[in-house]
Scaffold this motif. Structure first.
Motif, PDB file in Angstrom:
ATOM      1  N   LYS A 170      32.083  37.440  33.218  1.00  0.00           N
ATOM      2  CA  LYS A 170      33.457  37.898  33.382  1.00  0.00           C
ATOM      3  C   LYS A 170      34.230  37.469  32.152  1.00  0.00           C
ATOM      4  CE  LYS A 170      37.660  37.278  35.898  1.00  0.00           C
ATOM      5  NZ  LYS A 170      38.247  37.544  34.589  1.00  0.00           N
ATOM      6  N   GLU A 172      37.792  41.456  39.569  1.00  0.00           N
ATOM      7  CA  GLU A 172      36.670  41.496  38.633  1.00  0.00           C
ATOM      8  C   GLU A 172      35.633  40.427  38.982  1.00  0.00           C
ATOM      9  OE1 GLU A 172      35.649  41.963  33.973  1.00  0.00           O
ATOM     10  OE2 GLU A 172      37.115  40.418  34.474  1.00  0.00           O
ATOM     11  N   LEU A 173      36.082  39.236  39.382  1.00  0.00           N
ATOM     12  CA  LEU A 173      35.140  38.199  39.794  1.00  0.00           C
ATOM     13  C   LEU A 173      34.310  38.677  40.985  1.00  0.00           C
ATOM     14  CD1 LEU A 173      33.971  35.349  39.553  1.00  0.00           C
ATOM     15  CD2 LEU A 173      35.859  34.554  41.013  1.00  0.00           C
ATOM     16  N   ALA A 230      40.662  40.987  32.467  1.00  0.00           N
ATOM     17  CA  ALA A 230      40.009  41.669  33.592  1.00  0.00           C
ATOM     18  C   ALA A 230      39.714  43.116  33.241  1.00  0.00           C
ATOM     19  CB  ALA A 230      40.884  41.594  34.834  1.00  0.00           C
ATOM     20  N   GLN A 256      42.061  39.688  38.245  1.00  0.00           N
ATOM     21  CA  GLN A 256      41.045  38.699  37.874  1.00  0.00           C
ATOM     22  C   GLN A 256      40.119  38.429  39.062  1.00  0.00           C
ATOM     23  OE1 GLN A 256      40.516  38.042  34.917  1.00  0.00           O
ATOM     24  NE2 GLN A 256      42.222  37.239  33.778  1.00  0.00           N
ATOM     25  N   VAL A 262      31.723  41.140  39.772  1.00  0.00           N
ATOM     26  CA  VAL A 262      30.591  40.470  39.112  1.00  0.00           C
ATOM     27  C   VAL A 262      29.688  39.822  40.157  1.00  0.00           C
ATOM     28  CG1 VAL A 262      29.928  38.602  37.541  1.00  0.00           C
ATOM     29  CG2 VAL A 262      31.800  40.129  36.925  1.00  0.00           C
TER      30      VAL A 262
END
Length: 197
Positions: free
Chosen positions: A27, A97-98, A31, A94, A101
């Motif tokens: 990551k 996106e985490l 983002a 953020q 992932v």
């Protein structure tokens, strides 16, 4: 030699999709989400390696691995699944996106400046999420971060790089309280014990 390896495989010249297959997720600081898709759609796209889309039907459920689901629930994204990603705050992007992932089910998670631009409350929430991932899910997390308070809160080991070289490697207390780290962060010479005597 410039080699980068994971699980005994040189990954330096491999495309991202091949690197992911070796269990590495990353990551970046900024983002990168699909702005015009909903939160749920972004998460479904991230899961296509495990759950290929069907041309004939669409599932009403969002099947995520526990680590990704934990981020969705803890961040508040679970209440915003039908909202377009572009409407999310910086902190929620953020978190999204985490979760994306983590949907790839990595064994090793690389994070670049995960607290950049986050509020104090968001940093605290991110710290709790990462700590839980490391403890509960046994996920190996490597992060590049300049926020020493955040690093101190979540880390078990710190490696300090300075001007491209390894400067220090040790426990959180050893590194954070070292004169060398104070010198690096302040730019001022800190007298060592023998110099103070």
């Amino acid at each position: 030699t410039g080699e980068v390896a994971i699980a005994g495989h040189d990954i330096a010249r491999l495309p991202p999709d091949r690197v992911v297959r070796f269990g590495l997720g990353r990551k970046f600081q900024t983002a990168s989400v699909f702005e015009t898709l909903t939160v749920a759609e972004c998460l479904r796209v991230a899961r296509t390696h495990a759950d290929p889309p069907s041309l004939t039907s669409r599932s009403a459920t969002l099947a995520l691995p526990p680590a990704a689901m934990s981020v969705v629930e803890r961040s508040g994204l679970s209440e915003r699944l039908d909202e377009e990603a572009r409407n999310l705050s910086h902190g929620l992007k953020q978190a999204l996106e985490l979760a994306m992932v983590l949907s790839l089910e990595p064994d090793v998670l690389l994070l670049d400046e995960p607290t950049a631009g986050l509020t104090r409350a968001e940093r605290q929430g991110f710290a709790e999420i990462l700590t839980a991932l490391a403890r509960r899910d046994r996920l190996c997390i490597l992060l590049v971060e300049h926020d020493l308070d955040f690093v101190r809160e979540i880390s078990s080991r710190i490696i300090v790089l300075h001007q491209g070289r390894l400067a220090l490697d040790g426990s959180v207390d050893e590194v954070v309280n070292s004169d060398l780290v104070r010198e690096i962060y302040t730019g001022q010479h800190v007298p060592h014990a023998e110099e103070r005597a």
